[in-house]
Design a protein around this motif. Structure first.
Motif, PDB file in Angstrom:
ATOM      1  N   ASP A 154     -39.599 -29.504 -72.523  1.00 19.29           N
ATOM      2  CA  ASP A 154     -40.189 -29.767 -73.635  1.00 19.29           C
ATOM      3  C   ASP A 154     -41.450 -28.850 -73.985  1.00 19.29           C
ATOM      4  OD1 ASP A 154     -38.951 -32.294 -74.010  1.00 19.29           O
ATOM      5  OD2 ASP A 154     -40.010 -33.424 -72.715  1.00 19.29           O
ATOM      6  N   PRO A 155     -41.293 -28.214 -75.176  1.00 19.62           N
ATOM      7  CA  PRO A 155     -42.257 -27.168 -75.383  1.00 19.62           C
ATOM      8  C   PRO A 155     -43.714 -27.694 -75.617  1.00 19.62           C
ATOM      9  CG  PRO A 155     -40.912 -27.516 -77.476  1.00 19.62           C
ATOM     10  CD  PRO A 155     -40.586 -28.465 -76.271  1.00 19.62           C
ATOM     11  N   THR A 156     -44.468 -27.066 -74.783  1.00 17.00           N
ATOM     12  CA  THR A 156     -45.941 -27.399 -74.972  1.00 17.00           C
ATOM     13  C   THR A 156     -46.888 -25.792 -75.093  1.00 17.00           C
ATOM     14  OG1 THR A 156     -46.304 -27.359 -72.579  1.00 17.00           O
ATOM     15  CG2 THR A 156     -46.113 -29.319 -73.580  1.00 17.00           C
ATOM     16  N   ALA A 157     -48.063 -26.238 -75.761  1.00 18.93           N
ATOM     17  CA  ALA A 157     -48.786 -24.829 -75.811  1.00 18.93           C
ATOM     18  C   ALA A 157     -49.332 -24.424 -74.582  1.00 18.93           C
ATOM     19  CB  ALA A 157     -50.109 -25.133 -76.725  1.00 18.93           C
ATOM     20  N   ARG A 158     -49.548 -23.201 -74.235  1.00 17.61           N
ATOM     21  CA  ARG A 158     -50.027 -22.643 -72.905  1.00 17.61           C
ATOM     22  C   ARG A 158     -51.111 -21.864 -73.083  1.00 17.61           C
ATOM     23  NH1 ARG A 158     -47.527 -25.601 -69.054  1.00 17.61           N
ATOM     24  NH2 ARG A 158     -45.097 -25.413 -69.381  1.00 17.61           N
ATOM     25  N   ARG A 159     -51.968 -22.148 -72.134  1.00 19.82           N
ATOM     26  CA  ARG A 159     -53.395 -21.308 -72.237  1.00 19.82           C
ATOM     27  C   ARG A 159     -53.480 -20.089 -71.170  1.00 19.82           C
ATOM     28  NH1 ARG A 159     -54.753 -26.120 -71.468  1.00 19.82           N
ATOM     29  NH2 ARG A 159     -55.452 -25.772 -69.402  1.00 19.82           N
ATOM     30  N   VAL A 160     -53.922 -18.965 -71.785  1.00 17.88           N
ATOM     31  CA  VAL A 160     -53.964 -17.868 -70.853  1.00 17.88           C
ATOM     32  C   VAL A 160     -55.300 -17.359 -71.159  1.00 17.88           C
ATOM     33  CG1 VAL A 160     -53.375 -15.372 -70.750  1.00 17.88           C
ATOM     34  CG2 VAL A 160     -51.548 -16.984 -71.508  1.00 17.88           C
TER      35      VAL A 160
ATOM     36  N   HIS B 119     -56.666  -8.369 -66.722  1.00 21.70           N
ATOM     37  CA  HIS B 119     -56.341  -9.473 -65.844  1.00 21.70           C
ATOM     38  C   HIS B 119     -55.897 -10.654 -66.971  1.00 21.70           C
ATOM     39  CE1 HIS B 119     -56.540 -13.027 -63.190  1.00 21.70           C
ATOM     40  NE2 HIS B 119     -55.680 -12.320 -62.551  1.00 21.70           N
ATOM     41  N   VAL B 120     -54.463 -10.961 -66.681  1.00 24.69           N
ATOM     42  CA  VAL B 120     -54.001 -12.082 -67.693  1.00 24.69           C
ATOM     43  C   VAL B 120     -53.665 -13.139 -66.698  1.00 24.69           C
ATOM     44  CG1 VAL B 120     -52.226 -12.467 -69.186  1.00 24.69           C
ATOM     45  CG2 VAL B 120     -53.024 -10.070 -69.018  1.00 24.69           C
ATOM     46  N   PHE B 121     -54.235 -14.260 -66.874  1.00 23.19           N
ATOM     47  CA  PHE B 121     -54.009 -15.616 -66.074  1.00 23.19           C
ATOM     48  C   PHE B 121     -53.515 -16.800 -66.826  1.00 23.19           C
ATOM     49  CE2 PHE B 121     -55.442 -19.131 -63.853  1.00 23.19           C
ATOM     50  CZ  PHE B 121     -55.191 -19.023 -62.541  1.00 23.19           C
ATOM     51  N   LEU B 122     -52.377 -17.315 -66.382  1.00 26.18           N
ATOM     52  CA  LEU B 122     -51.861 -18.644 -67.180  1.00 26.18           C
ATOM     53  C   LEU B 122     -52.133 -19.746 -66.229  1.00 26.18           C
ATOM     54  CD1 LEU B 122     -49.616 -19.561 -69.053  1.00 26.18           C
ATOM     55  CD2 LEU B 122     -48.002 -19.358 -67.227  1.00 26.18           C
ATOM     56  N   GLN B 123     -52.819 -20.615 -67.152  1.00 28.18           N
ATOM     57  CA  GLN B 123     -53.381 -22.091 -66.346  1.00 28.18           C
ATOM     58  C   GLN B 123     -52.435 -23.190 -66.100  1.00 28.18           C
ATOM     59  OE1 GLN B 123     -56.838 -22.611 -69.122  1.00 28.18           O
ATOM     60  NE2 GLN B 123     -58.067 -21.890 -67.316  1.00 28.18           N
ATOM     61  N   HIS B 124     -51.263 -22.779 -65.892  1.00 24.93           N
ATOM     62  CA  HIS B 124     -50.265 -23.836 -65.766  1.00 24.93           C
ATOM     63  C   HIS B 124     -49.257 -23.560 -64.385  1.00 24.93           C
ATOM     64  CE1 HIS B 124     -51.192 -25.146 -69.677  1.00 24.93           C
ATOM     65  NE2 HIS B 124     -51.321 -23.732 -70.054  1.00 24.93           N
ATOM     66  N   THR B 125     -48.713 -24.661 -64.112  1.00 24.67           N
ATOM     67  CA  THR B 125     -47.792 -24.488 -62.825  1.00 24.67           C
ATOM     68  C   THR B 125     -46.331 -24.808 -63.157  1.00 24.67           C
ATOM     69  OG1 THR B 125     -48.068 -26.725 -62.451  1.00 24.67           O
ATOM     70  CG2 THR B 125     -49.887 -25.513 -61.242  1.00 24.67           C
ATOM     71  N   SER B 126     -45.849 -24.841 -64.338  1.00 22.16           N
ATOM     72  CA  SER B 126     -44.597 -24.948 -64.852  1.00 22.16           C
ATOM     73  C   SER B 126     -44.265 -23.985 -65.589  1.00 22.16           C
ATOM     74  CB  SER B 126     -44.583 -26.515 -65.125  1.00 22.16           C
ATOM     75  OG  SER B 126     -45.309 -26.709 -66.479  1.00 22.16           O
ATOM     76  N   ALA B 127     -44.885 -22.897 -65.879  1.00 23.27           N
ATOM     77  CA  ALA B 127     -44.488 -21.795 -66.756  1.00 23.27           C
ATOM     78  C   ALA B 127     -44.907 -20.478 -65.700  1.00 23.27           C
ATOM     79  CB  ALA B 127     -45.112 -21.776 -67.945  1.00 23.27           C
ATOM     80  N   SER B 128     -44.545 -19.208 -66.143  1.00 21.06           N
ATOM     81  CA  SER B 128     -45.159 -18.122 -65.208  1.00 21.06           C
ATOM     82  C   SER B 128     -45.101 -16.895 -66.340  1.00 21.06           C
ATOM     83  CB  SER B 128     -44.016 -17.819 -64.257  1.00 21.06           C
ATOM     84  OG  SER B 128     -42.669 -17.463 -64.837  1.00 21.06           O
ATOM     85  N   LEU B 129     -45.983 -15.875 -65.779  1.00 20.79           N
ATOM     86  CA  LEU B 129     -46.014 -14.693 -66.297  1.00 20.79           C
ATOM     87  C   LEU B 129     -45.354 -13.533 -65.678  1.00 20.79           C
ATOM     88  CD1 LEU B 129     -49.903 -14.498 -67.336  1.00 20.79           C
ATOM     89  CD2 LEU B 129     -47.826 -14.990 -68.638  1.00 20.79           C
TER      90      LEU B 129
END
Lengths: 172, 172, 172
Positions: free
Chosen positions: C159-165, C71-81
């Motif tokens: 604006d690029p930011t790091a993303r946590r998964v 299971h892969v989960f992205l902890q953000h609301t302005s990007a997607s998997l």
């Protein structure tokens, strides 16, 4: 790309056996399952933050899982579940605006399936766009979502009806 | 919001240990895994109800799980899986109409990726819109979907090809 | 519709107990859990293939699972998997083109939520369209995706930011 060492440290303290730094925390101890059907009260058409309602129902059971997955399943085809902003209600309103723009409704719409009202076929389409199921990681007894993430129930029908959600927890 | 007490009663009878009224049914007994790859025959472009085909392949194994999750994964990038109406085929036809309206195709479309035909890039986009994976709760040996929910395979290419689906069952 | 007998043969060799030909491979031996948070470096707006980055982080742990789910989960609301083509980068570019066409941006857009820039509300909508979570079957120590499937991180902000998964592995 870097591993989140802060997170790994905290996991190491709750899962057994402890693992070496930098690799994943693993455990083969005591998997558990829990399942519950929650009935959400009728809500008007639009997007609604339901994290507090879900947590009220499953929070106590959730606290027993150190590591796992929470699966949330909506048993309907004219509403949807999604994860999005938990702070500004304007984001919910704008998302509803988007859905209504993208899926035509009323006399100009090309739908064959119209018996159940002009909002019904659009509701089915919106349900498949956002989906009816979410899986969320559990870490140390809590849903491990990002700071701004919340669970939304998107009601796509005009007439409010109660909605059933099956929550399944699995983990150690 | 109210818990579904009828549902909890039925779960209480199949899961051990029995839990007090109002809390989730839990068990730590005997987790099982099962996995199977199913090849679905070629189907014309459009949305197709495949619940009977999936159940024919996994129904017997499913009956061994009292509580769990069924994961259905499509190994392709030009078709999709979704859950929607299992009754009126017009809903399937209207959903296909919607997808074709929203994703432009042919000479006016802006796609760079055109080598594999005019329907290929639109198929990739539709695949990401609906997704290629579903997770469905298992309760008392059955997929615990709502009355009107069914599993759809949405074929987005014009030339029919067989499609592979990996089904993974996990539970107690 | 036919079962994939080739696949069943290979599963039979790794799962215990061996099962008769044609039915699902099942096992009740030793369920394991593993969980890790991965921080992905900032990437420009658009769709990016991240399968190699994910596998670099979890590949060693993955090899310990014969059958399971990742299971892969992205902890953000302005990007997607999402899962899509792993070969031609034009597919990624075309998907970004589609997203920008379907979700209006700038002065003509109808959004109330505008404080965080013109790309923010569109980013939230795109995040719900594709979703922030994926579940992928594990078979014989590998992600059991189709030949052309890859995991994409879709960055919807300028604006690029790091993303946590958060990656969670479960299986036997």
């Amino acid at each position: 790309m870097q591993s989140s060492t802060i997170f790994l440290s905290s996991v190491r303290s709750v899962l057994t056996p402890a693992t070496e730094r930098g690799s994943m925390a693993t455990s083969s101890n005591g998997p558990k399952w829990a399942q519950k059907t929650i009935t959400l009260p009728p809500q008007r058409r639009g997007c609604h933050l339901i994290t507090p309602k879900i947590l009220k129902e499953i929070g106590q059971d959730l606290s027993g899982f150190n590591c796992g997955l929470a699966h949330v399943f909506l048993q309907h085809t004219s509403a949807s579940l999604t994860i999005n902003e938990n702070y500004d209600p304007d984001v919910q309103a704008d998302t509803e605006t988007f859905l209504n723009r993208i899926v035509p409704e009323g006399s100009s719409a090309p739908w064959r399936h119209t018996m159940e009202g002009p909002d019904d076929m659009p509701a089915h389409i919106k349900s498949s766009m956002f989906g009816c199921q979410l899986t969320i990681p559990i870490t140390k007894g809590k849903l491990n979502m990002g700071t701004w993430q919340g669970i939304w129930l998107c009601e796509h029908r005009d007439d409010p009806t109660a909605r059933r959600v099956v929550v399944t927890l699995n983990g150690i």
